[in-house]
Design an enzyme around this catalytic site. Structure first.
Site, PDB file in Angstrom:
ATOM      1  N   HIS A 110       9.912   1.032  60.863  1.00 25.09           N
ATOM      2  CA  HIS A 110      10.015   1.640  62.409  1.00 25.09           C
ATOM      3  C   HIS A 110       9.649   2.953  62.770  1.00 25.09           C
ATOM      4  N   ARG A 111       9.235   3.801  61.925  1.00 27.03           N
ATOM      5  CA  ARG A 111       8.652   5.039  62.045  1.00 27.03           C
ATOM      6  C   ARG A 111       7.500   5.112  62.315  1.00 27.03           C
ATOM      7  N   SER A 128      -3.773  -8.239  59.363  1.00 26.87           N
ATOM      8  CA  SER A 128      -4.705  -7.528  59.885  1.00 26.87           C
ATOM      9  C   SER A 128      -6.078  -8.390  59.836  1.00 26.87           C
ATOM     10  N   SER A 129      -7.010  -7.985  60.567  1.00 23.51           N
ATOM     11  CA  SER A 129      -8.189  -8.946  60.858  1.00 23.51           C
ATOM     12  C   SER A 129      -8.957  -8.698  59.612  1.00 23.51           C
ATOM     13  N   CYS A 130      -8.591  -7.937  58.580  1.00 23.53           N
ATOM     14  CA  CYS A 130      -9.670  -8.007  57.640  1.00 23.53           C
ATOM     15  C   CYS A 130      -9.301  -9.148  56.632  1.00 23.53           C
ATOM     16  N   TYR A 179      -5.863  -5.076  49.908  1.00 23.92           N
ATOM     17  CA  TYR A 179      -5.152  -5.246  50.964  1.00 23.92           C
ATOM     18  C   TYR A 179      -5.174  -6.664  51.608  1.00 23.92           C
ATOM     19  N   LYS A 231      -2.157  -9.325  52.193  1.00 27.45           N
ATOM     20  CA  LYS A 231      -1.745  -9.701  53.638  1.00 27.45           C
ATOM     21  C   LYS A 231      -1.980 -11.330  53.559  1.00 27.45           C
ATOM     22  N   HIS A 288      -7.722   5.925  60.139  1.00 25.75           N
ATOM     23  CA  HIS A 288      -8.717   4.903  60.484  1.00 25.75           C
ATOM     24  C   HIS A 288      -9.586   5.806  61.721  1.00 25.75           C
ATOM     25  N   ASP A 341     -20.046   1.708  55.509  1.00 23.79           N
ATOM     26  CA  ASP A 341     -19.837   1.084  56.627  1.00 23.79           C
ATOM     27  C   ASP A 341     -18.738   0.062  56.753  1.00 23.79           C
TER      28      ASP A 341
HETATM   29  N1  LIG Z   1      -3.116   0.813  62.074  1.00 21.04           N
HETATM   30  C1  LIG Z   1      -3.853  -0.369  62.288  1.00 21.04           C
HETATM   31  O1  LIG Z   1      -5.212  -0.364  62.654  1.00 21.04           O
HETATM   32  C2  LIG Z   1      -3.344  -1.433  61.967  1.00 21.04           C
HETATM   33  C3  LIG Z   1      -4.201  -2.879  62.117  1.00 21.04           C
HETATM   34  C4  LIG Z   1      -3.749  -3.950  61.778  1.00 21.04           C
HETATM   35  C5  LIG Z   1      -2.584  -4.352  61.200  1.00 21.04           C
HETATM   36  N2  LIG Z   1      -1.646  -3.202  61.133  1.00 21.04           N
HETATM   37  C6  LIG Z   1      -0.354  -3.536  60.434  1.00 21.04           C
HETATM   38  O2  LIG Z   1       0.572  -3.038  61.260  1.00 21.04           O
HETATM   39  C7  LIG Z   1       1.539  -2.484  60.111  1.00 21.04           C
HETATM   40  C8  LIG Z   1       1.926  -1.073  60.376  1.00 21.04           C
HETATM   41  O3  LIG Z   1       0.911  -0.259  60.306  1.00 21.04           O
HETATM   42  P1  LIG Z   1       0.862   1.349  60.899  1.00 21.04           P
HETATM   43  O4  LIG Z   1      -0.574   1.477  61.336  1.00 21.04           O
HETATM   44  O5  LIG Z   1       2.067   1.486  61.763  1.00 21.04           O
HETATM   45  O6  LIG Z   1       0.993   2.212  59.670  1.00 21.04           O
HETATM   46  P2  LIG Z   1       1.815   3.553  59.469  1.00 21.04           P
HETATM   47  O7  LIG Z   1       1.989   4.311  60.696  1.00 21.04           O
HETATM   48  O8  LIG Z   1       1.359   4.120  58.144  1.00 21.04           O
HETATM   49  O9  LIG Z   1       3.423   3.057  59.150  1.00 21.04           O
HETATM   50  C9  LIG Z   1       3.720   2.186  58.055  1.00 21.04           C
HETATM   51  C10 LIG Z   1       5.187   2.200  57.947  1.00 21.04           C
HETATM   52  O10 LIG Z   1       5.652   1.531  56.693  1.00 21.04           O
HETATM   53  C11 LIG Z   1       6.453   2.291  55.981  1.00 21.04           C
HETATM   54  N3  LIG Z   1       6.424   2.124  54.618  1.00 21.04           N
HETATM   55  C12 LIG Z   1       5.398   2.198  53.726  1.00 21.04           C
HETATM   56  N4  LIG Z   1       5.511   2.169  52.601  1.00 21.04           N
HETATM   57  C13 LIG Z   1       7.056   1.874  52.481  1.00 21.04           C
HETATM   58  C14 LIG Z   1       7.829   1.800  51.362  1.00 21.04           C
HETATM   59  N5  LIG Z   1       7.695   1.523  50.213  1.00 21.04           N
HETATM   60  N6  LIG Z   1       9.372   1.550  51.749  1.00 21.04           N
HETATM   61  C15 LIG Z   1       9.742   1.473  53.108  1.00 21.04           C
HETATM   62  N7  LIG Z   1       9.041   1.772  54.160  1.00 21.04           N
HETATM   63  C16 LIG Z   1       7.638   1.754  53.782  1.00 21.04           C
HETATM   64  C17 LIG Z   1       6.397   3.870  56.403  1.00 21.04           C
HETATM   65  O11 LIG Z   1       7.669   4.146  56.522  1.00 21.04           O
HETATM   66  P3  LIG Z   1       8.361   5.817  56.475  1.00 21.04           P
HETATM   67  O12 LIG Z   1       7.492   6.405  57.572  1.00 21.04           O
HETATM   68  O13 LIG Z   1       9.608   5.930  56.601  1.00 21.04           O
HETATM   69  O14 LIG Z   1       7.630   6.481  55.256  1.00 21.04           O
HETATM   70  C18 LIG Z   1       5.814   3.675  57.771  1.00 21.04           C
HETATM   71  O15 LIG Z   1       6.682   3.919  58.993  1.00 21.04           O
HETATM   72  C19 LIG Z   1       1.149  -2.775  58.654  1.00 21.04           C
HETATM   73  O16 LIG Z   1       1.832  -3.881  58.431  1.00 21.04           O
HETATM   74  C20 LIG Z   1      -0.464  -2.839  58.824  1.00 21.04           C
HETATM   75  O17 LIG Z   1      -0.784  -3.678  57.938  1.00 21.04           O
HETATM   76  C21 LIG Z   1      -1.960  -1.874  61.448  1.00 21.04           C
HETATM   77  C1  LIG Z   2      -7.468  -2.154  60.232  1.00 27.64           C
HETATM   78  C2  LIG Z   2      -8.101  -1.825  59.237  1.00 27.64           C
HETATM   79  O1  LIG Z   2      -9.614  -1.878  58.980  1.00 27.64           O
HETATM   80  C3  LIG Z   2      -9.855  -1.138  57.955  1.00 27.64           C
HETATM   81  O2  LIG Z   2     -11.284  -1.345  57.809  1.00 27.64           O
HETATM   82  P1  LIG Z   2     -12.345  -0.495  59.194  1.00 27.64           P
HETATM   83  O3  LIG Z   2     -12.218  -1.161  60.212  1.00 27.64           O
HETATM   84  O4  LIG Z   2     -13.532  -0.543  58.417  1.00 27.64           O
HETATM   85  O5  LIG Z   2     -11.741   0.982  58.899  1.00 27.64           O
HETATM   86  P2  LIG Z   2     -11.819   2.296  59.528  1.00 27.64           P
HETATM   87  O6  LIG Z   2     -11.476   3.317  58.422  1.00 27.64           O
HETATM   88  O7  LIG Z   2     -11.309   2.603  60.792  1.00 27.64           O
HETATM   89  O8  LIG Z   2     -13.621   2.456  59.501  1.00 27.64           O
HETATM   90  C4  LIG Z   2     -14.212   1.804  60.750  1.00 27.64           C
HETATM   91  C5  LIG Z   2     -15.745   2.246  60.668  1.00 27.64           C
HETATM   92  O9  LIG Z   2     -15.503   3.706  61.076  1.00 27.64           O
HETATM   93  C6  LIG Z   2     -16.781   4.347  60.506  1.00 27.64           C
HETATM   94  N1  LIG Z   2     -16.395   5.954  60.551  1.00 27.64           N
HETATM   95  C7  LIG Z   2     -17.256   6.691  61.077  1.00 27.64           C
HETATM   96  N2  LIG Z   2     -16.625   7.897  60.736  1.00 27.64           N
HETATM   97  C8  LIG Z   2     -15.388   7.935  60.230  1.00 27.64           C
HETATM   98  C9  LIG Z   2     -14.149   8.600  59.903  1.00 27.64           C
HETATM   99  O10 LIG Z   2     -14.239   9.870  60.108  1.00 27.64           O
HETATM  100  N3  LIG Z   2     -13.080   8.196  59.507  1.00 27.64           N
HETATM  101  C10 LIG Z   2     -12.916   6.639  59.229  1.00 27.64           C
HETATM  102  N4  LIG Z   2     -11.782   6.263  58.942  1.00 27.64           N
HETATM  103  N5  LIG Z   2     -13.991   5.733  59.393  1.00 27.64           N
HETATM  104  C11 LIG Z   2     -15.227   6.580  60.060  1.00 27.64           C
HETATM  105  C12 LIG Z   2     -16.281   3.653  58.745  1.00 27.64           C
HETATM  106  O11 LIG Z   2     -17.318   4.050  58.094  1.00 27.64           O
HETATM  107  C13 LIG Z   2     -16.544   2.331  59.458  1.00 27.64           C
HETATM  108  O12 LIG Z   2     -17.540   1.793  59.511  1.00 27.64           O
HETATM  109  C14 LIG Z   2      -9.161  -1.472  56.456  1.00 27.64           C
HETATM  110  O13 LIG Z   2      -9.900  -0.895  55.600  1.00 27.64           O
HETATM  111  C15 LIG Z   2      -8.010  -1.604  56.577  1.00 27.64           C
HETATM  112  O14 LIG Z   2      -7.433  -2.288  55.408  1.00 27.64           O
HETATM  113  C16 LIG Z   2      -7.314  -2.160  58.011  1.00 27.64           C
HETATM  114  O15 LIG Z   2      -7.831  -3.574  57.683  1.00 27.64           O
END
Ligand SMILES: NC(=O)c1ccc[n+]([C@@H]2O[C@H](COP(=O)([O-])OP(=O)(O)OC[C@H]3O[C@@H](n4cnc5c(N)ncnc54)[C@H](OP(=O)(O)O)[C@@H]3O)[C@@H](O)[C@H]2O)c1
Ligand SMILES: C[C@@H]1O[C@H](OP(=O)(O)OP(=O)(O)OC[C@H]2O[C@@H](n3cnc4c(=O)[nH]c(N)nc43)[C@H](O)[C@@H]2O)[C@@H](O)[C@H](O)[C@@H]1O
Length: 316
Positions: free
Chosen positions: A12-13, A108-110, A137, A141, A180, A270
């Site tokens: 939730h955080r 996730s879309s991955c 990852y 998932k 990201h 990439d």
């Molecule tokens: N970000 C994206 O682009 C993206 C895209 C697609 C799907 N998602 C999915 O959305 C969900 C959350 O992603 P997010 O971007 O919100 O990530 P985030 O900001 O890193 O949040 C992840 C949360 O998980 C908790 N957590 C991690 N390890 C834990 C553990 N061992 N025990 C208890 N809690 C734990 C953390 O709690 P604390 O803060 O208390 O440490 C944190 O609040 C994930 O399932 C991810 O796969 C994210």
């Molecule tokens: C939603 C997430 O997508 C993730 O893939 P993915 O989109 O490539 O993850 P990103 O780290 O968002 O990278 C997306 C694209 O942005 C480029 N990029 C350019 N500059 C930067 C930078 O400064 N930082 C980052 N991070 N990227 C950068 C990176 O090389 C890649 O082609 C998965 O690895 C996770 O597991 C998850 O599924």
């Protein structure tokens, strides 16, 4: 769906978990619970079981995971596989054993094959090899999706999986090594602007295409899934449009007000060339995104500016 039922938001955080908390509160739900990872390490099976025995939630929303961008996934494959298996399996098993009827799992879309036809459909799952930089990852998932599907099929429980595209918004991770792309670009262009319009180095070629969904739109999809028994076990959640990383950089550069040079570091990966999703299954039953990319980036930058002391430094 009673607004007083106890809803446990795991994670939730985090960026997603806090958006879900925000949107459930806005929708009138008054009995939300959460635990920090310090208070409840979800990798600890016995601790998770004890928590469920004590709290007996009616609904579980799993927004807890080991999350990171392309370099974090490439650098820490074991943690991204094992920690996510432990977290989700403990939550799914304890929810099942304590008769939780509604479980919403976030993937996730991955999870889709690297070279699957685009836009990606739910039916493309497990039809080809995964993107190597995040296959660990993705396998975790995919396991969560299949576990929820098995419980739904065998025990007729409302366990459903939502597959969001790349998300961004308030409380994102702005650490340059683990984040990201979108938050990383906001921070890089901002810091370079303050440093006299210095050059900005970005990763890869800039040619990959990515789809981005504002996190509160994803949270509203979760509320929608909570309030409806969805007919399928798996739904894509995206905007249906994508853009190149280069176009994203130019958009963010303009919003931040940076005027220096952009340098592309070809030594960085990439990742998958494209992962645009077909979200028509969810569109057809009533959810659609509301926030367009430029508006979402502007809001995220404003949040970043107002919270520089708070934003997460996620060290892996
Ligand atoms: N970000 C994206 O682009 C993206 C895209 C697609 C799907 N998602 C999915 O959305 C969900 C959350 O992603 P997010 O971007 O919100 O990530 P985030 O900001 O890193 O949040 C992840 C949360 O998980 C908790 N957590 C991690 N390890 C834990 C553990 N061992 N025990 C208890 N809690 C734990 C953390 O709690 P604390 O803060 O208390 O440490 C944190 O609040 C994930 O399932 C991810 O796969 C994210
Ligand atoms: C939603 C997430 O997508 C993730 O893939 P993915 O989109 O490539 O993850 P990103 O780290 O968002 O990278 C997306 C694209 O942005 C480029 N990029 C350019 N500059 C930067 C930078 O400064 N930082 C980052 N991070 N990227 C950068 C990176 O090389 C890649 O082609 C998965 O690895 C996770 O597991 C998850 O599924």
């Amino acid at each position: 769906m009673s607004k007083q039922q106890k809803i446990y938001i795991a994670g939730h955080r985090g960026m997603v978990g806090s958006a879900i908390w925000r949107q459930l509160t806005a929708a009138g739900y008054t009995n939300l619970i959460g635990r920090s990872s310090a208070a409840l390490d979800l990798r600890n099976q016995a601790a998770v079981k004890a928590f469920f025995d004590e709290e007996q939630p009616a609904v579980v929303i799993d927004a807890a995971a080991r999350v990171g961008g392309i370099m974090a996934n490439k650098t820490f494959p074991y943690q991204f596989l094992m920690e996510n298996l432990q977290i989700q399996n403990n939550l799914i098993e304890s929810a099942h054993m304590s008769d939780v009827d509604k479980f919403i799992f976030l993937g996730s879309s991955c999870i889709y094959p690297k070279m699957a036809p685009q836009p990606l459909e739910e039916a493309h799952l497990l039809t080809g090899p995964l993107e190597p930089t995040n296959e660990w990852y993705a396998i975790a998932k995919i396991t969560g999706v299949k576990a929820c599907e098995a419980i739904r099929q065998q025990f007729n429980k409302d366990f459903v999986s939502l597959m969001p595209t790349n998300l961004y918004g308030e409380s994102d991770n702005f650490d340059l090594e683990t984040s990201h792309v979108l938050p990383a670009m906001i921070r890089k262009f901002h810091d370079a602007k303050l440093a006299g319009q210095a050059d900005v180095t970005l990763w890869g070629s800039g040619t990959p295409l990515r789809e981005f969904l504002y996190v509160d739109d994803l949270a509203k999809a979760v509320v929608f899934a909570l309030e409806n028994r969805l007919p399928q076990h798996l739904y894509n959640v995206g905007t249906g449009t994508d853009l190149s990383i280069r176009e994203l950089a130019e958009t963010i550069q303009k919003i931040v007000g940076h005027t220096g040079r952009i340098i592309w570091d070809a030594t960085k990966p990439d990742g998958t060339p494209r992962k645009l999703m077909d979200s028509s299954l969810l569109h057809e039953i009533g959810w659609k995104h509301e926030v367009e990319l430029t508006e979402g980036i502007r809001h995220t930058y404003e949040w970043f500016l107002a919270n520089q002391d708070k934003f997460k430094q996620v060290k892996l």
